[in-house]
Design a protein around this motif. Sequence first.
Motif, mmCIF file in Angstrom:
data_model
loop_
_atom_site.group_PDB
_atom_site.id
_atom_site.type_symbol
_atom_site.label_atom_id
_atom_site.label_comp_id
_atom_site.label_asym_id
_atom_site.label_seq_id
_atom_site.Cartn_x
_atom_site.Cartn_y
_atom_site.Cartn_z
ATOM 1 N N ASP A 22 1.023 -1.350 0.027
ATOM 2 C CA ASP A 22 -0.052 0.366 0.080
ATOM 3 C C ASP A 22 0.647 1.402 0.231
ATOM 4 O O ASP A 22 2.154 1.042 0.325
ATOM 5 N N GLU A 23 0.012 2.258 -0.304
ATOM 6 C CA GLU A 23 1.087 3.684 0.183
ATOM 7 C C GLU A 23 2.041 3.723 0.806
ATOM 8 O O GLU A 23 3.191 4.167 0.328
ATOM 9 N N ALA A 24 1.300 4.046 1.933
ATOM 10 C CA ALA A 24 1.552 4.669 3.516
ATOM 11 C C ALA A 24 3.147 3.301 2.708
ATOM 12 O O ALA A 24 4.257 3.922 3.792
ATOM 13 N N THR A 25 3.239 1.812 3.473
ATOM 14 C CA THR A 25 3.983 0.686 3.630
ATOM 15 C C THR A 25 5.289 1.533 2.391
ATOM 16 O O THR A 25 6.293 1.490 2.811
ATOM 17 N N ARG A 26 4.826 2.213 1.960
ATOM 18 C CA ARG A 26 5.432 1.807 -0.034
ATOM 19 C C ARG A 26 6.610 2.924 0.655
ATOM 20 O O ARG A 26 7.791 3.314 0.554
ATOM 21 N N ALA A 27 5.904 4.232 1.243
ATOM 22 C CA ALA A 27 6.619 5.328 1.461
ATOM 23 C C ALA A 27 7.375 4.710 2.047
ATOM 24 O O ALA A 27 8.594 6.207 2.276
ATOM 25 N N ALA A 28 7.529 4.454 4.099
ATOM 26 C CA ALA A 28 7.854 3.924 4.823
ATOM 27 C C ALA A 28 9.448 3.256 3.994
ATOM 28 O O ALA A 28 10.766 3.670 4.571
ATOM 29 N N VAL A 29 9.122 2.057 2.927
ATOM 30 C CA VAL A 29 10.438 1.715 2.330
ATOM 31 C C VAL A 29 10.832 2.659 1.888
ATOM 32 O O VAL A 29 12.495 2.500 1.965
ATOM 33 N N ALA A 30 10.276 3.809 0.853
ATOM 34 C CA ALA A 30 11.516 4.571 0.677
ATOM 35 C C ALA A 30 12.423 5.199 1.465
ATOM 36 O O ALA A 30 13.381 5.815 0.994
ATOM 37 N N GLU A 129 17.244 0.371 13.622
ATOM 38 C CA GLU A 129 17.461 1.237 13.898
ATOM 39 C C GLU A 129 16.404 2.484 13.007
ATOM 40 O O GLU A 129 16.112 3.014 13.469
ATOM 41 N N VAL A 130 16.615 1.876 11.674
ATOM 42 C CA VAL A 130 16.149 2.975 10.550
ATOM 43 C C VAL A 130 14.970 3.099 10.615
ATOM 44 O O VAL A 130 14.308 3.353 10.254
ATOM 45 N N ALA A 131 14.222 1.746 11.290
ATOM 46 C CA ALA A 131 13.070 0.819 10.818
ATOM 47 C C ALA A 131 12.282 2.086 11.697
ATOM 48 O O ALA A 131 10.996 2.581 11.841
ATOM 49 N N ALA A 132 12.801 2.021 12.849
ATOM 50 C CA ALA A 132 12.650 2.527 14.065
ATOM 51 C C ALA A 132 12.323 4.424 13.809
ATOM 52 O O ALA A 132 10.883 4.976 13.941
ATOM 53 N N GLU A 133 13.092 4.552 12.973
ATOM 54 C CA GLU A 133 13.153 5.846 12.615
ATOM 55 C C GLU A 133 12.179 7.178 11.414
ATOM 56 O O GLU A 133 11.372 7.483 11.716
ATOM 57 N N VAL A 134 11.414 5.543 10.850
ATOM 58 C CA VAL A 134 10.144 6.033 9.200
ATOM 59 C C VAL A 134 9.790 5.065 9.573
ATOM 60 O O VAL A 134 8.961 4.593 8.845
ATOM 61 N N ALA A 135 9.093 4.545 10.987
ATOM 62 C CA ALA A 135 8.000 4.014 10.710
ATOM 63 C C ALA A 135 7.287 2.713 10.230
ATOM 64 O O ALA A 135 6.375 2.645 9.612
ATOM 65 N N LEU A 136 8.804 1.514 9.773
ATOM 66 C CA LEU A 136 8.304 1.177 8.706
ATOM 67 C C LEU A 136 7.516 -0.706 9.546
ATOM 68 O O LEU A 136 7.764 -0.898 11.231
ATOM 69 N N PRO A 137 6.301 -0.932 8.958
ATOM 70 C CA PRO A 137 5.146 -2.069 9.724
ATOM 71 C C PRO A 137 6.501 -2.732 10.262
ATOM 72 O O PRO A 137 7.620 -3.176 9.587
#
Length: 428
Positions: A22-30, A129-137
């Motif tokens: 979905d758009e939100a998850t793709r934005a988090a991945v980017a 660490e990065v996932a916590a910063e960008v709210a990766l699911p």
Amino acid sequence: MEPETPTAWPVRRRMPDLAALDEATRAAVAAAVTRLGKLHEVFAERFLASVRSHVPGYAILSDEDIRASARRFMDILVSELTSLRIPDAALREILGEYAVERAARGIPLDVLAIGYQLGSREMLALLDEVAAEVALPADLLLAVHDSTWEFSNEASAVFARVQHDLAVERAHFDAERRSAFAAGVLGGGFPAERINRDAHLYGLAPQARHVALAARARSAGDVDAVRRAVASAVRVPADRLLLAQVGPDLGFIVPRAPESVDGHLVAVGPPLPLDRLDAGFEEAALALETALRFAMSGVVRLADLGPRPLVLCGAPTAEGLAARHLTALEATGRSSTDIEETARAYLACDQNVREVARLLAVHPNTVRYRVNRFQQLTELDLRRTEDLVTAWWLLNRRRGCRAEVDTAAPAGRGIRHSGGAGDRAERA
């Protein structure tokens, strides 16, 4: 009291199709990819510190070399994720190149595998660490962990395959070098200086005496069978045996002459220093050709063959003598074969009529008749030494030139050589 609920293994999460998120998850991945792209040096330093602490086998690599390999892996990861692709295929390709380069520098398989696992651990720690910063699911992050560790196990298989391929390549190269050295020594193509310089590379002492052997393979597939039989006979590992194709023959350099070689005809040269072994092989090759002409078997030496090698010489002389003495014999048709074979056996058995009769399974009078007929047709009187030698030479020379051997004798009969001088004709 309520029964305990058994603990279930967590379900392994597979990486989803990134392009279908979905758009939100793709934005988090980017956002995660952008952040990772700025952490090349952080990952490189963490990986360096980890392998320096836990992998002594990396000691032969410089710090910058280790950092560079870490940056390469990060580049692949970032590039693939930017395109919303899971980097498995790209990582397999770089892992193969990485394993070839590292193995060539002497780093073993187990060290490579440990290094990759440590790199995976540091990469996942950085991604957390990065996932916590960008709210990766969380579900996606766990899928990345599962996929990374699964691929880490696959990496070990990639390393094993590369190491196997390199080992085969090295063995093939070593075999080619050993064959080239043997061919140069036995064929006389190497000067003494080169032989003495390179001998130690193959475990040889230049001035020690070695033995040249000559054999003939029946087909390309038979070469390995001959090699293994010779190796067993001289008690040398088959993969360390010095063997080369020299002309039509297989040439061997061995430390000692074999007593026997199971199932194969092998000719032995005299013990000589390496820089003179070409003369020994030439003698062995002549003995081999002679033994083949006389349908011998076992281990043969030129010194034990008496006058037999003379049948290989003098083609013009042989043609002239054959035309003079054997033309009338050939004109008798099919009976000429019986007469010729009986005369040859008569000479091989020292003119012992009863022995020839036993060998050919005919009556002694039949032997006497055929021998007399041979003398009449060829005008060679076997009571005269000169005529006897001429007959022996012509008959045995013709035998080797024909495709048909011993057609008058029952199958499996012939002259067998046991390695000693003065052997008599006997049933093989």
